[in-house]
Design an enzyme around this catalytic site. Structure first.
Site, PDB file in Angstrom:
ATOM      1  N   TYR A  24       0.806  -1.231   0.000  1.00 18.65           N
ATOM      2  CA  TYR A  24       0.000   0.000   0.000  1.00 18.65           C
ATOM      3  C   TYR A  24       0.841   1.284   0.000  1.00 18.65           C
ATOM      4  CZ  TYR A  24      -3.694  -3.327   1.088  1.00 18.65           C
ATOM      5  OH  TYR A  24      -4.569  -4.386   1.045  1.00 18.65           O
ATOM      6  N   HIS A 102      -8.754   1.618  -6.112  1.00 16.76           N
ATOM      7  CA  HIS A 102      -7.967   0.772  -5.204  1.00 16.76           C
ATOM      8  C   HIS A 102      -6.502   1.146  -5.373  1.00 16.76           C
ATOM      9  CE1 HIS A 102     -11.301  -1.828  -4.062  1.00 16.76           C
ATOM     10  NE2 HIS A 102     -11.688  -1.745  -5.328  1.00 16.76           N
TER      11      HIS A 102
HETATM   12  O1  CA2 Z   1      -5.857  -1.657  -2.730  1.00 18.17           O
HETATM   13  C1  CA2 Z   1      -6.778  -1.128  -2.113  1.00 18.17           C
HETATM   14  O2  CA2 Z   1      -6.973   0.084  -2.097  1.00 18.17           O
HETATM   15  C2  CA2 Z   1      -7.736  -1.999  -1.281  1.00 18.17           C
HETATM   16  O3  CA2 Z   1      -9.030  -1.416  -1.367  1.00 18.17           O
HETATM   17  C3  CA2 Z   1      -7.233  -1.956   0.154  1.00 18.17           C
HETATM   18  C4  CA2 Z   1      -8.032  -2.865   1.084  1.00 18.17           C
HETATM   19  C5  CA2 Z   1      -8.138  -4.280   0.517  1.00 18.17           C
HETATM   20  O4  CA2 Z   1      -8.993  -5.066   1.336  1.00 18.17           O
HETATM   21  C6  CA2 Z   1      -8.681  -4.273  -0.910  1.00 18.17           C
HETATM   22  O5  CA2 Z   1      -8.710  -5.601  -1.388  1.00 18.17           O
HETATM   23  C7  CA2 Z   1      -7.806  -3.418  -1.806  1.00 18.17           C
HETATM   24  C8  CA2 Z   1      -7.346  -2.966   2.447  1.00 18.17           C
HETATM   25  C9  CA2 Z   1      -7.252  -1.669   3.147  1.00 18.17           C
HETATM   26  C10 CA2 Z   1      -6.503  -1.873   4.427  1.00 18.17           C
HETATM   27  O6  CA2 Z   1      -5.472  -0.919   4.460  1.00 18.17           O
HETATM   28  C11 CA2 Z   1      -4.386  -1.166   5.216  1.00 18.17           C
HETATM   29  C12 CA2 Z   1      -3.434  -0.186   5.228  1.00 18.17           C
HETATM   30  C13 CA2 Z   1      -2.295  -0.343   5.931  1.00 18.17           C
HETATM   31  C14 CA2 Z   1      -2.093  -1.494   6.646  1.00 18.17           C
HETATM   32  C15 CA2 Z   1      -3.028  -2.476   6.647  1.00 18.17           C
HETATM   33  C16 CA2 Z   1      -4.210  -2.305   5.931  1.00 18.17           C
END
Ligand code: CA2
Length: 151
Positions: A24, A102
């Site tokens: 991310y 995303h």
């Molecule tokens: O890629 C993306 O933007 C997602 O929407 C992010 C979601 C994931 O479930 C989707 O499949 C794709 C997860 C967001 C959680 O964000 C975090 C950030 C930092 C650490 C852990 C989780």
């Protein structure tokens, strides 16, 4: 007249920048908000609000609020993209364009991240460009509005 933009974020996106930087990135959600505001301003668009929640009902309330003010919607539904028919239903009746974003390319990741309910009701989907996915979504909304004005 230009319609405003709202940017909505789903669960755990408040943690951006603190964990899983390899997936991310290191940019925080606050950084993304600042960049989105600047991008919208550059296009002469008002970013009415930028919000994040870990509670599904709040996201639905905010989608309805966006609809009420005739706003275009940039939404990163996070994991709710694949689980929530309720969010897709709420987005379906937004009259202005809805762009799903995303940070990661959900299609090149685990199969459980494929099959977004939101994609079925969105005007378009931008995934895999890191925080720039949000900026490209704002560019797309500005372009849609410019094309509309030219007609
Ligand atoms: O890629 C993306 O933007 C997602 O929407 C992010 C979601 C994931 O479930 C989707 O499949 C794709 C997860 C967001 C959680 O964000 C975090 C950030 C930092 C650490 C852990 C989780």
């Amino acid at each position: 007249m230009a319609s405003p933009i709202v940017v909505l974020n789903g669960p755990s996106l408040n943690l951006l920048g603190s964990r899983e930087p390899e997936v991310y990135g290191t940019t925080t959600l606050q950084d993304i908000e600042a960049m989105c505001r600047e991008r919208a301003e550059r296009h002469g668009l008002e970013m009415h609000f930028f919000r994040q929640t870990n509670h599904e009902g709040f996201l639905i309330d905010w989608i309805q609020e966006a609809r009420g003010i005739g706003a275009s919607v940039v939404v990163n539904p996070g994991a709710w993209s694949t689980t929530s028919v309720a969010i897709a239903d709420a987005l379906k009746i937004v009259e202005e364009p809805v762009i799903e974003v995303h940070i990661s390319n959900i299609h090149s990741r685990e199969p459980f991240r494929h099959g977004s309910h939101v994609s079925r009701v969105a005007k378009g989907v931008i995934a895999g460009f890191g925080f720039r996915s949000y900026l490209y979504a704002i560019d797309a909304i500005a372009d849609i509005q410019a094309v509309r004005r030219a007609l």
